[in-house]
Design an enzyme around this catalytic site. Sequence first.
Site, PDB file in Angstrom:
ATOM      1  N   ASP A  59      47.184  31.367  38.766  1.00 32.64           N
ATOM      2  CA  ASP A  59      47.878  32.810  38.333  1.00 32.64           C
ATOM      3  C   ASP A  59      49.219  32.711  38.523  1.00 32.64           C
ATOM      4  OD1 ASP A  59      45.098  34.725  39.004  1.00 32.64           O
ATOM      5  OD2 ASP A  59      45.108  32.664  39.786  1.00 32.64           O
TER       6      ASP A  59
ATOM      7  N   GLU B 240      50.093  40.815  35.730  1.00 30.49           N
ATOM      8  CA  GLU B 240      49.526  41.281  36.714  1.00 30.49           C
ATOM      9  C   GLU B 240      49.907  40.999  38.136  1.00 30.49           C
ATOM     10  OE1 GLU B 240      45.431  39.543  36.503  1.00 30.49           O
ATOM     11  OE2 GLU B 240      45.041  40.460  38.683  1.00 30.49           O
TER      12      GLU B 240
ATOM     13  N   THR C 248      39.605  34.987  37.771  1.00 35.01           N
ATOM     14  CA  THR C 248      40.058  34.120  38.964  1.00 35.01           C
ATOM     15  C   THR C 248      39.026  33.796  39.994  1.00 35.01           C
ATOM     16  OG1 THR C 248      42.264  34.987  38.814  1.00 35.01           O
ATOM     17  CG2 THR C 248      41.715  34.009  40.802  1.00 35.01           C
TER      18      THR C 248
ATOM     19  N   THR D 217      29.860  42.939  34.719  1.00 35.99           N
ATOM     20  CA  THR D 217      30.590  42.220  35.667  1.00 35.99           C
ATOM     21  C   THR D 217      29.496  41.456  36.493  1.00 35.99           C
ATOM     22  OG1 THR D 217      32.114  42.031  37.661  1.00 35.99           O
ATOM     23  CG2 THR D 217      30.399  44.034  37.459  1.00 35.99           C
TER      24      THR D 217
ATOM     25  N   HIS E 193      32.195  42.230  40.697  1.00 35.93           N
ATOM     26  CA  HIS E 193      32.394  43.557  40.906  1.00 35.93           C
ATOM     27  C   HIS E 193      31.472  44.628  40.768  1.00 35.93           C
ATOM     28  CE1 HIS E 193      36.076  41.091  40.108  1.00 35.93           C
ATOM     29  NE2 HIS E 193      36.548  41.465  41.445  1.00 35.93           N
TER      30      HIS E 193
ATOM     31  N   LYS F 126      34.258  38.523  28.130  1.00 38.98           N
ATOM     32  CA  LYS F 126      32.983  39.549  27.789  1.00 38.98           C
ATOM     33  C   LYS F 126      33.398  39.940  26.336  1.00 38.98           C
ATOM     34  CE  LYS F 126      32.795  41.654  31.869  1.00 38.98           C
ATOM     35  NZ  LYS F 126      32.828  40.520  33.059  1.00 38.98           N
TER      36      LYS F 126
ATOM     37  N   ASP G  14      44.035  43.474  31.559  1.00 39.46           N
ATOM     38  CA  ASP G  14      42.638  43.097  31.473  1.00 39.46           C
ATOM     39  C   ASP G  14      42.099  43.506  29.937  1.00 39.46           C
ATOM     40  OD1 ASP G  14      41.945  41.661  33.837  1.00 39.46           O
ATOM     41  OD2 ASP G  14      41.927  43.579  34.491  1.00 39.46           O
TER      42      ASP G  14
HETATM   43  P1  AMP Z   1      34.930  41.397  36.062  1.00 41.09           P
HETATM   44  O1  AMP Z   1      34.247  41.451  34.768  1.00 41.09           O
HETATM   45  O2  AMP Z   1      34.369  41.544  37.426  1.00 41.09           O
HETATM   46  O3  AMP Z   1      35.419  39.598  36.076  1.00 41.09           O
HETATM   47  O4  AMP Z   1      36.161  41.717  35.909  1.00 41.09           O
HETATM   48  C1  AMP Z   1      36.919  41.726  34.870  1.00 41.09           C
HETATM   49  C2  AMP Z   1      38.544  42.027  35.250  1.00 41.09           C
HETATM   50  O5  AMP Z   1      38.779  43.219  36.053  1.00 41.09           O
HETATM   51  C3  AMP Z   1      39.092  40.849  36.165  1.00 41.09           C
HETATM   52  O6  AMP Z   1      40.448  40.591  35.888  1.00 41.09           O
HETATM   53  C4  AMP Z   1      38.829  41.445  37.496  1.00 41.09           C
HETATM   54  O7  AMP Z   1      39.810  40.749  38.580  1.00 41.09           O
HETATM   55  C5  AMP Z   1      39.118  42.842  37.413  1.00 41.09           C
HETATM   56  N1  AMP Z   1      38.330  43.698  38.408  1.00 41.09           N
HETATM   57  C6  AMP Z   1      37.028  44.429  37.951  1.00 41.09           C
HETATM   58  N2  AMP Z   1      36.791  44.922  38.987  1.00 41.09           N
HETATM   59  C7  AMP Z   1      37.723  44.673  40.095  1.00 41.09           C
HETATM   60  C8  AMP Z   1      37.680  45.143  41.518  1.00 41.09           C
HETATM   61  N3  AMP Z   1      36.900  45.919  42.272  1.00 41.09           N
HETATM   62  N4  AMP Z   1      38.580  44.622  42.175  1.00 41.09           N
HETATM   63  C9  AMP Z   1      39.908  43.797  41.565  1.00 41.09           C
HETATM   64  N5  AMP Z   1      39.640  43.390  40.397  1.00 41.09           N
HETATM   65  C10 AMP Z   1      38.638  43.792  39.540  1.00 41.09           C
HETATM   66 MG    MG Z   2      41.917  39.916  34.790  1.00 41.40          MG
HETATM   67 MG    MG Z   3      44.155  37.781  36.405  1.00 41.82          MG
END
Ligand code: AMP
Ligand code: MG
Ligand code: MG
Length: 337
Positions: free
Chosen positions: A51, A74, A122, A223, A226, A252, A275
């Site tokens: 990153d 970011e 990540t 997700t 998360h 996605k 994002d």
């Molecule tokens: P995900 O679908 O969970 O992979 O989330 C898509 C993007 O949003 C990624 O970059 C995640 O790091 C970020 N993201 C979503 N929810 C959170 C969370 N609760 N805390 C930190 N980053 C999040």
């Molecule tokens: Mg991201």
């Molecule tokens: Mg990132």
Amino acid sequence: MSGNPPVVMRLVASAYKVAEKAGAIVRKVLHSGELGIVEKTGANDLQTMADRLAQQSICESLSRHFPKITIIGEEDLPPEKVQEDLIETGQAEEILQRSCPDEFKEVKEEELVVWVDPLDGTKEYTEASRCLRLGAVTQIPHKGSDTSRAHSTALWLLDNVTVLIGIAYGGRAIAGVINQPFYNYQLGAEATLGRTIWGILGLGAFGFKLQEVPEDRRIVTTTRSHSNKVVTDCVNAMEPHDVIRVGGAGNKIIQLIEGKASAYVFASPGCKKWDTCAPEVILHAVGGKLTDMYGKPYCYHADVKHMNSAGVLAALRNHEYYVSRVPPSVLQALKND
Ligand code: AMP
Ligand code: MG
Ligand code: MG
């Protein structure tokens, strides 16, 4: 093309090469096995050496070439001299040859804002690395090999990883580049690894084959790392035939444009402007739509709040159906965040 192409085209041509370079950095750090993981806000919000180096590479390369552009990355990194071997100066000739949509021809460098997610997914990247190291595999195995079966989870996770460079003008996401560093990992050879998807509103999106989920199937992607009750309640309210849980906002959106999913539903804060900026453009350039859970578009001005507090709702077709299915209780929960 005669003369100097408009700055939007030159910026996208640079971002394409810069994203490829960042993708190569992401692969190199994985192979090194030294991820240098740091927890940001917690165990589900991580930063790795990939990153950090990818962001340095992207931001320094673009700001040297386009010094008047606002670039928002970011990662919160201390100011330090960036190694010269991280700098990319190339531009994609194929993009420079294209004609710029009329509405962006006169845009000035200082009017552009670039949103950078140097590594989206990540969490999945770190999990993939752990799986590979547990098996003492230093090279990514190809499909059919014995190690491939043992490490299929790790390899699947690597597909979740993308590099995102989004470009905004007047608060609107207008151009974007997505690099997927481990695309084609099944083939094994480094030369064939990775791909780059790019798009500009009014011109189209390139680097993939547009495919759609059949009209009578609703496949929701959401997700995997998360989630919470509100996120799950909202996914169920869509009455999906199938639900896919994968990492990364970029990944996605790729699922939506390649016919693997019909809607991306994430009823939670967590996603940030870096994002959604590039993925939104790619989706919009092929007729899809990305909004918050109310169906309202996000704004990408330089001084906007980074968090997409009202969630992410995206679809290639029938976006209005998904908006209409969001339960009032979900909207209420998002309001309270
Ligand atoms: P995900 O679908 O969970 O992979 O989330 C898509 C993007 O949003 C990624 O970059 C995640 O790091 C970020 N993201 C979503 N929810 C959170 C969370 N609760 N805390 C930190 N980053 C999040
Ligand atoms: Mg991201
Ligand atoms: Mg990132």
